[in-house]
Write an enzyme that holds these catalytic residues in place. Structure first.
Site, PDB file in Angstrom:
ATOM      1  N   TYR A 155      -1.037  -0.384  10.338  1.00 28.04           N
ATOM      2  CA  TYR A 155      -1.361  -0.933   8.979  1.00 28.04           C
ATOM      3  C   TYR A 155       0.038  -0.364   8.072  1.00 28.04           C
ATOM      4  CZ  TYR A 155      -3.448  -1.159   4.533  1.00 28.04           C
ATOM      5  OH  TYR A 155      -3.648  -1.478   2.982  1.00 28.04           O
ATOM      6  N   SER A 202       0.820  -1.198   0.090  1.00 32.59           N
ATOM      7  CA  SER A 202       0.000  -0.108   0.000  1.00 32.59           C
ATOM      8  C   SER A 202       0.901   1.389   0.047  1.00 32.59           C
ATOM      9  CB  SER A 202      -0.860  -0.084   1.240  1.00 32.59           C
ATOM     10  OG  SER A 202      -1.456   1.330   1.615  1.00 32.59           O
TER      11      SER A 202
HETATM   12  N1  LIG Z   1      -8.987  -0.824  -1.148  1.00 26.24           N
HETATM   13  C1  LIG Z   1      -7.723   0.047  -1.100  1.00 26.24           C
HETATM   14  O1  LIG Z   1      -7.895   1.230  -1.094  1.00 26.24           O
HETATM   15  C2  LIG Z   1      -6.571  -0.479  -0.821  1.00 26.24           C
HETATM   16  C3  LIG Z   1      -5.414   0.249  -0.711  1.00 26.24           C
HETATM   17  C4  LIG Z   1      -4.143  -0.203  -0.743  1.00 26.24           C
HETATM   18  C5  LIG Z   1      -3.876  -1.479  -0.473  1.00 26.24           C
HETATM   19  N2  LIG Z   1      -4.882  -2.318  -0.299  1.00 26.24           N
HETATM   20  C6  LIG Z   1      -4.646  -3.850  -0.110  1.00 26.24           C
HETATM   21  O2  LIG Z   1      -5.416  -4.635  -1.237  1.00 26.24           O
HETATM   22  C7  LIG Z   1      -5.812  -5.807  -0.484  1.00 26.24           C
HETATM   23  C8  LIG Z   1      -7.155  -6.012  -0.782  1.00 26.24           C
HETATM   24  O3  LIG Z   1      -7.910  -4.932  -0.455  1.00 26.24           O
HETATM   25  P1  LIG Z   1      -9.636  -4.756  -0.756  1.00 26.24           P
HETATM   26  O4  LIG Z   1     -10.129  -3.420  -0.492  1.00 26.24           O
HETATM   27  O5  LIG Z   1      -9.894  -5.489  -1.947  1.00 26.24           O
HETATM   28  O6  LIG Z   1     -10.036  -5.684   0.526  1.00 26.24           O
HETATM   29  P2  LIG Z   1     -11.623  -6.165   0.922  1.00 26.24           P
HETATM   30  O7  LIG Z   1     -11.831  -6.046   2.302  1.00 26.24           O
HETATM   31  O8  LIG Z   1     -12.443  -5.496  -0.073  1.00 26.24           O
HETATM   32  O9  LIG Z   1     -11.153  -7.694   0.393  1.00 26.24           O
HETATM   33  C9  LIG Z   1     -10.410  -8.512   1.397  1.00 26.24           C
HETATM   34  C10 LIG Z   1     -10.716 -10.113   1.118  1.00 26.24           C
HETATM   35  O10 LIG Z   1      -9.621 -10.966   1.938  1.00 26.24           O
HETATM   36  C11 LIG Z   1     -10.458 -11.647   2.669  1.00 26.24           C
HETATM   37  N3  LIG Z   1      -9.661 -11.896   3.904  1.00 26.24           N
HETATM   38  C12 LIG Z   1      -9.475 -11.015   4.912  1.00 26.24           C
HETATM   39  N4  LIG Z   1      -8.559 -11.861   5.723  1.00 26.24           N
HETATM   40  C13 LIG Z   1      -8.314 -13.211   5.062  1.00 26.24           C
HETATM   41  C14 LIG Z   1      -7.452 -14.157   5.653  1.00 26.24           C
HETATM   42  N5  LIG Z   1      -7.022 -14.079   6.986  1.00 26.24           N
HETATM   43  N6  LIG Z   1      -7.567 -15.015   4.936  1.00 26.24           N
HETATM   44  C15 LIG Z   1      -8.087 -15.158   3.512  1.00 26.24           C
HETATM   45  N7  LIG Z   1      -8.724 -14.190   3.410  1.00 26.24           N
HETATM   46  C16 LIG Z   1      -8.853 -13.201   3.989  1.00 26.24           C
HETATM   47  C17 LIG Z   1     -11.778 -10.958   3.050  1.00 26.24           C
HETATM   48  O11 LIG Z   1     -12.800 -11.993   3.153  1.00 26.24           O
HETATM   49  C18 LIG Z   1     -12.306 -10.329   1.623  1.00 26.24           C
HETATM   50  O12 LIG Z   1     -12.755 -11.235   0.497  1.00 26.24           O
HETATM   51  C19 LIG Z   1      -5.659  -5.684   0.953  1.00 26.24           C
HETATM   52  O13 LIG Z   1      -4.300  -6.314   1.323  1.00 26.24           O
HETATM   53  C20 LIG Z   1      -5.415  -4.159   1.164  1.00 26.24           C
HETATM   54  O14 LIG Z   1      -4.449  -3.853   2.493  1.00 26.24           O
HETATM   55  C21 LIG Z   1      -6.279  -1.903  -0.412  1.00 26.24           C
END
Ligand SMILES: NC(=O)c1ccc[n+]([C@@H]2O[C@H](COP(=O)([O-])OP(=O)(O)OC[C@H]3O[C@@H](n4cnc5c(N)ncnc54)[C@H](O)[C@@H]3O)[C@@H](O)[C@H]2O)c1
Length: 251
Positions: free
Chosen positions: A155, A145
């Protein structure tokens, strides 16, 4: 695209049931890659896989923080599709609950997020390695991120660790012909992010930090994902690419 012995490639995507993981799965299936949606939410993973079609997608229960659960999911996936070529370490705990000062999260809380955001990647990399090494297209893509570049909260520190893990795994897996790279997104429009990020904070971030004055979209990540998972990045490993609308600016 093809992987081992000319077969279609197979990607194991953690957190593939929704959000960015699901967007990646949709794009890969459109390219002819088979996908495994490995998610702690088994029902959602199976539903998302069914939506993509049984020939192209498999939904499996997987808690990335639990080594045995990861091993079961990887065994099932590799048996189902006859191998694995790509691992996308996308599952993560994120957003406001964890964007807190380091002494304001309990030790139990720290262990909870480190288990998923950091050790989860180690568990998946370890379990997938024997399959990826048999592929002629073995690649790992981690999701950090922009918070991992200004890591002054819990985080952000876990996402800084993901950048370190990317370099460490790139070195460790190079002898097996497996490349390991990383994406560092800015705020994206996944449903969970949009529900959790206060609107004023997001508006301020776009206006005062990003150079490109709009909200990041999950679709903005897809091109970079395809690049790092495919042959066009064959000479690149250990890299983290920011997809953040110009934030943070580096020289
Ligand atoms: N959305 C953003 O703005 C953003 C920005 C930077 C980084 N990220 C990173 O991208 C990734 C995905 O983000 P997102 O917004 O799509 O998240 P989200 O919350 O929409 O989806 C995450 C998925 O991971 C699953 N999950 C959670 N814990 C788990 C575990 N222990 N084992 C297996 N599955 C698990 C959840 O059930 C969910 O389906 C994350 O690592 C997040 O930190 C997101």
């Amino acid at each position: 695209m093809t992987g081992t012995t000319g077969q279609p490639r197979t990607a194991f995507i953690t957190g593939g049931a929704r959000g960015i993981g699901r967007a990646f799965a949709q794009a890969l299936v459109a390219d002819g890659t088979r996908v495994v949606l490995a998610d702690i939410d088994e029902t959602a993973a199976k539903q998302a896989a069914a939506d993509l079609g049984a020939a192209a997608a498999l939904g499996v229960a997987c808690d990335t923080a639990d080594e045995a659960s990861v091993q079961r999911a990887v065994d099932e996936a590799a048996a189902h599709f006859g191998g694995l070529d790509i691992l996308i370490n996308n599952a993560g705990k994120h957003l406001m609950a964890w964007s807190r000062p380091v002494t304001e999260i309990s030790t139990a809380g720290w262990r909870e997020i480190l288990d998923v955001n950091v050790l989860g990647i180690v568990n998946c990399a370890r379990a997938c390695r024997p399959h990826l090494r048999r592929s002629d297209a073995g690649a790992v893509l981690n999701i950090s991120s922009v918070s991992g570049f200004a890591a002054t909260d819990v985080y952000g520190i876990t996402k800084l660790a993901v950048r370190g893990l990317t370099a460490a795994l790139a070195k460790e897996f190079a002898p097996d012909g497996i490349r390991v790279n990383c994406l560092a997104p800015g705020p994206m429009d996944s449903e969970s992010a949009m529900a959790d990020l206060p609107e004023a904070l997001l508006r301020d971030f776009i206006a005062n930090k990003q150079l490109i004055q709009r909200q990041g979209r999950m679709a903005d990540l897809v091109g970079a994902m395809r690049f790092f998972c495919g042959a066009d990045s064959a000479f690149i490993t250990g890299e983290t690419l920011i997809v953040g609308g110009g934030h943070p600016l580096r020289v």
